[in-house]
Design a protein around this motif. Structure first.
Motif, PDB file in Angstrom:
ATOM      1  N   ILE A 133       5.982 -14.712   6.949  1.00 24.99           N
ATOM      2  CA  ILE A 133       6.183 -13.671   5.949  1.00 24.99           C
ATOM      3  C   ILE A 133       5.557 -12.400   6.525  1.00 24.99           C
ATOM      4  CG2 ILE A 133       4.074 -14.452   4.755  1.00 24.99           C
ATOM      5  CD1 ILE A 133       5.156 -13.220   2.202  1.00 24.99           C
ATOM      6  N   PRO A 134       6.217 -11.254   6.416  1.00 31.49           N
ATOM      7  CA  PRO A 134       5.682 -10.041   7.047  1.00 31.49           C
ATOM      8  C   PRO A 134       4.253  -9.711   6.611  1.00 31.49           C
ATOM      9  CG  PRO A 134       7.925  -9.667   6.262  1.00 31.49           C
ATOM     10  CD  PRO A 134       7.499 -10.999   5.714  1.00 31.49           C
ATOM     11  N   ALA A 135       3.419  -9.397   7.565  1.00 33.73           N
ATOM     12  CA  ALA A 135       2.061  -8.952   7.241  1.00 33.73           C
ATOM     13  C   ALA A 135       2.132  -7.660   6.429  1.00 33.73           C
ATOM     14  CB  ALA A 135       1.264  -8.722   8.529  1.00 33.73           C
ATOM     15  N   SER A 136       3.160  -6.857   6.703  1.00 30.64           N
ATOM     16  CA  SER A 136       3.334  -5.601   5.967  1.00 30.64           C
ATOM     17  C   SER A 136       3.571  -5.848   4.484  1.00 30.64           C
ATOM     18  CB  SER A 136       4.507  -4.805   6.552  1.00 30.64           C
ATOM     19  OG  SER A 136       5.714  -5.548   6.492  1.00 30.64           O
ATOM     20  N   ILE A 137       4.270  -6.919   4.163  1.00 33.05           N
ATOM     21  CA  ILE A 137       4.512  -7.264   2.757  1.00 33.05           C
ATOM     22  C   ILE A 137       3.213  -7.716   2.101  1.00 33.05           C
ATOM     23  CG2 ILE A 137       5.454  -9.162   1.332  1.00 33.05           C
ATOM     24  CD1 ILE A 137       7.359  -6.885   1.538  1.00 33.05           C
ATOM     25  N   ILE A 138       2.468  -8.567   2.775  1.00 37.36           N
ATOM     26  CA  ILE A 138       1.196  -9.051   2.225  1.00 37.36           C
ATOM     27  C   ILE A 138       0.270  -7.872   1.942  1.00 37.36           C
ATOM     28  CG2 ILE A 138      -0.838 -10.478   2.650  1.00 37.36           C
ATOM     29  CD1 ILE A 138       0.957 -12.201   4.506  1.00 37.36           C
ATOM     30  N   LEU A 139       0.133  -6.986   2.914  1.00 39.65           N
ATOM     31  CA  LEU A 139      -0.742  -5.824   2.750  1.00 39.65           C
ATOM     32  C   LEU A 139      -0.182  -4.841   1.736  1.00 39.65           C
ATOM     33  CD1 LEU A 139      -1.653  -5.176   6.493  1.00 39.65           C
ATOM     34  CD2 LEU A 139      -3.258  -5.842   4.693  1.00 39.65           C
ATOM     35  N   GLY A 140       1.126  -4.603   1.777  1.00 42.42           N
ATOM     36  CA  GLY A 140       1.746  -3.651   0.859  1.00 42.42           C
ATOM     37  C   GLY A 140       1.601  -4.064  -0.591  1.00 42.42           C
ATOM     38  N   VAL A 141       1.831  -5.345  -0.867  1.00 44.97           N
ATOM     39  CA  VAL A 141       1.694  -5.848  -2.236  1.00 44.97           C
ATOM     40  C   VAL A 141       0.233  -5.778  -2.670  1.00 44.97           C
ATOM     41  CG1 VAL A 141       1.945  -7.865  -3.745  1.00 44.97           C
ATOM     42  CG2 VAL A 141       3.722  -7.339  -2.066  1.00 44.97           C
ATOM     43  N   ALA A 142      -0.681  -6.154  -1.774  1.00 42.57           N
ATOM     44  CA  ALA A 142      -2.108  -6.119  -2.101  1.00 42.57           C
ATOM     45  C   ALA A 142      -2.576  -4.693  -2.407  1.00 42.57           C
ATOM     46  CB  ALA A 142      -2.922  -6.700  -0.952  1.00 42.57           C
ATOM     47  N   ILE A 143      -2.134  -3.743  -1.597  1.00 40.35           N
ATOM     48  CA  ILE A 143      -2.509  -2.341  -1.831  1.00 40.35           C
ATOM     49  C   ILE A 143      -1.963  -1.866  -3.171  1.00 40.35           C
ATOM     50  CG2 ILE A 143      -2.116   0.035  -1.040  1.00 40.35           C
ATOM     51  CD1 ILE A 143      -2.079  -1.136   1.844  1.00 40.35           C
ATOM     52  N   HIS A 144      -0.731  -2.212  -3.446  1.00 36.88           N
ATOM     53  CA  HIS A 144      -0.088  -1.794  -4.703  1.00 36.88           C
ATOM     54  C   HIS A 144      -0.762  -2.412  -5.912  1.00 36.88           C
ATOM     55  CE1 HIS A 144       3.008  -1.871  -7.908  1.00 36.88           C
ATOM     56  NE2 HIS A 144       3.400  -0.720  -7.387  1.00 36.88           N
ATOM     57  N   GLU A 145      -1.019  -3.717  -5.862  1.00 41.09           N
ATOM     58  CA  GLU A 145      -1.540  -4.438  -7.025  1.00 41.09           C
ATOM     59  C   GLU A 145      -3.042  -4.236  -7.240  1.00 41.09           C
ATOM     60  OE1 GLU A 145       0.341  -6.095  -9.231  1.00 41.09           O
ATOM     61  OE2 GLU A 145       2.108  -5.509  -8.078  1.00 41.09           O
ATOM     62  N   SER A 146      -3.772  -3.912  -6.184  1.00 43.11           N
ATOM     63  CA  SER A 146      -5.229  -3.790  -6.312  1.00 43.11           C
ATOM     64  C   SER A 146      -5.732  -2.361  -6.145  1.00 43.11           C
ATOM     65  CB  SER A 146      -5.925  -4.667  -5.265  1.00 43.11           C
ATOM     66  OG  SER A 146      -5.814  -4.094  -3.965  1.00 43.11           O
ATOM     67  N   ALA A 147      -4.797  -1.402  -6.026  1.00 36.27           N
ATOM     68  CA  ALA A 147      -5.181  -0.018  -5.735  1.00 36.27           C
ATOM     69  C   ALA A 147      -6.066   0.020  -4.487  1.00 36.27           C
ATOM     70  CB  ALA A 147      -5.893   0.617  -6.918  1.00 36.27           C
ATOM     71  N   ALA A 148      -5.612  -0.708  -3.473  1.00 37.35           N
ATOM     72  CA  ALA A 148      -6.341  -0.791  -2.191  1.00 37.35           C
ATOM     73  C   ALA A 148      -7.773  -1.277  -2.395  1.00 37.35           C
ATOM     74  CB  ALA A 148      -6.335   0.545  -1.465  1.00 37.35           C
ATOM     75  N   VAL A 199       6.466  -0.636  -3.212  1.00 35.90           N
ATOM     76  CA  VAL A 199       5.848  -1.403  -2.124  1.00 35.90           C
ATOM     77  C   VAL A 199       6.400  -0.954  -0.773  1.00 35.90           C
ATOM     78  CG1 VAL A 199       5.625  -3.701  -1.093  1.00 35.90           C
ATOM     79  CG2 VAL A 199       5.316  -3.414  -3.559  1.00 35.90           C
ATOM     80  N   ILE A 200       7.716  -0.777  -0.702  1.00 37.80           N
ATOM     81  CA  ILE A 200       8.350  -0.321   0.542  1.00 37.80           C
ATOM     82  C   ILE A 200       7.829   1.060   0.934  1.00 37.80           C
ATOM     83  CG2 ILE A 200      10.546   0.448   1.547  1.00 37.80           C
ATOM     84  CD1 ILE A 200      11.880  -1.856  -0.048  1.00 37.80           C
ATOM     85  N   TYR A 208       4.490  -1.813   8.933  1.00 36.16           N
ATOM     86  CA  TYR A 208       5.438  -2.612   9.712  1.00 36.16           C
ATOM     87  C   TYR A 208       4.975  -2.794  11.158  1.00 36.16           C
ATOM     88  CZ  TYR A 208       6.803   2.270  10.380  1.00 36.16           C
ATOM     89  OH  TYR A 208       6.775   3.629  10.598  1.00 36.16           O
ATOM     90  N   GLN A 209       4.049  -1.946  11.607  1.00 40.44           N
ATOM     91  CA  GLN A 209       3.554  -2.082  12.980  1.00 40.44           C
ATOM     92  C   GLN A 209       2.769  -3.380  13.175  1.00 40.44           C
ATOM     93  OE1 GLN A 209       0.020   0.513  13.999  1.00 40.44           O
ATOM     94  NE2 GLN A 209       0.330   1.270  11.901  1.00 40.44           N
TER      95      GLN A 209
END
Length: 234
Positions: free
Chosen positions: A42-57, A142-143, A152-153
């Protein structure tokens, strides 16, 4: 004296929370996100993106007090805040449970077969279609975060990777079909996990942020011994 110390600690905490940027958050959690990516594709970018969105970083209350970085509802043992969200022993266990949660629901688990670890856009849209969030703009948000911070890097894409483009009309149709689903209806369902060769109760418990004793109690198990093919409640 105790009140003075307490106020001082709260002040330091407040300063730390304000000082931590999204970039700091990414640097702190990217390694674990990539570990999960390599293990589950599963993309690391998705894991991080969702976490940043849901937890306000990492700045939200449930992130700071409950180690909950993905907005998962459930019971908690916190004496500091009252919340409808579950708690985790560590931030990593919250990350682990997010991936485990996706595996445990058929409408999310299919994404692991359908998309690769580089296709963050379709992963975001697929998670939204499954009803992870109320907002119809959730995947777009999230995107946008993934693009803004170039997450995505961290997906280890091949140099010749070409993104799959989905027609806008098809995306809109799918969004309408799934708009009635919500996260609240998802988290109330009991999730099951099918035991694989090499699994053990301690490893499963650590992955979802609980204890082997709690899993044994939940499944009425008299022994911690597991058999491949056996299903347990998470």
């Amino acid at each position: 004296m105790k009140k003075t110390i307490t106020l001082f600690i709260l002040l330091l905490t407040s300063i730390f929370v304000k000082a931590q940027s999204t970039e700091d958050y990414i640097a702190e959690h990217v390694n674990h996100a990539q570990e999960l990516m390599r293990e589950h594709e599963i993309p690391a970018s998705i894991i991080l993106g969702v976490a940043i969105h849901e937890s306000a970083a990492g700045k939200s209350k449930i992130a700071r007090y409950l180690n909950n970085h993905f907005g998962v509802k459930g019971s908690n043992n916190s004496t500091e805040i009252r919340s409808a969200y579950r708690d985790y022993p560590t931030v990593d266990s919250s990350y682990n449970h997010f991936v485990s949660f996706l595996h445990s629901r058929s409408y999310f688990n299919i994404l692991f077969e359908k998309y690769d670890q580089y296709d963050y856009k379709n992963w975001a849209r697929g998670i939204q279609r499954g009803g992870y969030a109320h907002s119809r703009t959730w995947s777009a948000q999230v995107i946008a975060l993934i693009k803004k911070y170039e997450l995505y890097q961290y997906d280890e894409r091949p140099d010749d990777y070409i993104e799959v483009v989905i027609p806008a009309v098809e995306l809109e149709r799918k969004a309408v079909v799934n708009s009635r689903k919500s996260r609240s209806s998802i988290v109330k369902k009991t999730s099951f996990y099918t035991i694989k060769k090499g699994d053990n109760l301690n490893k499963i418990a650590e992955r979802i942020g609980t204890t082997s004793a709690a899993l044994m109690k939940k499944n009425n198990l008299k022994s911690a011994t597991l058999q491949p093919g056996q299903k347990i409640k998470l």
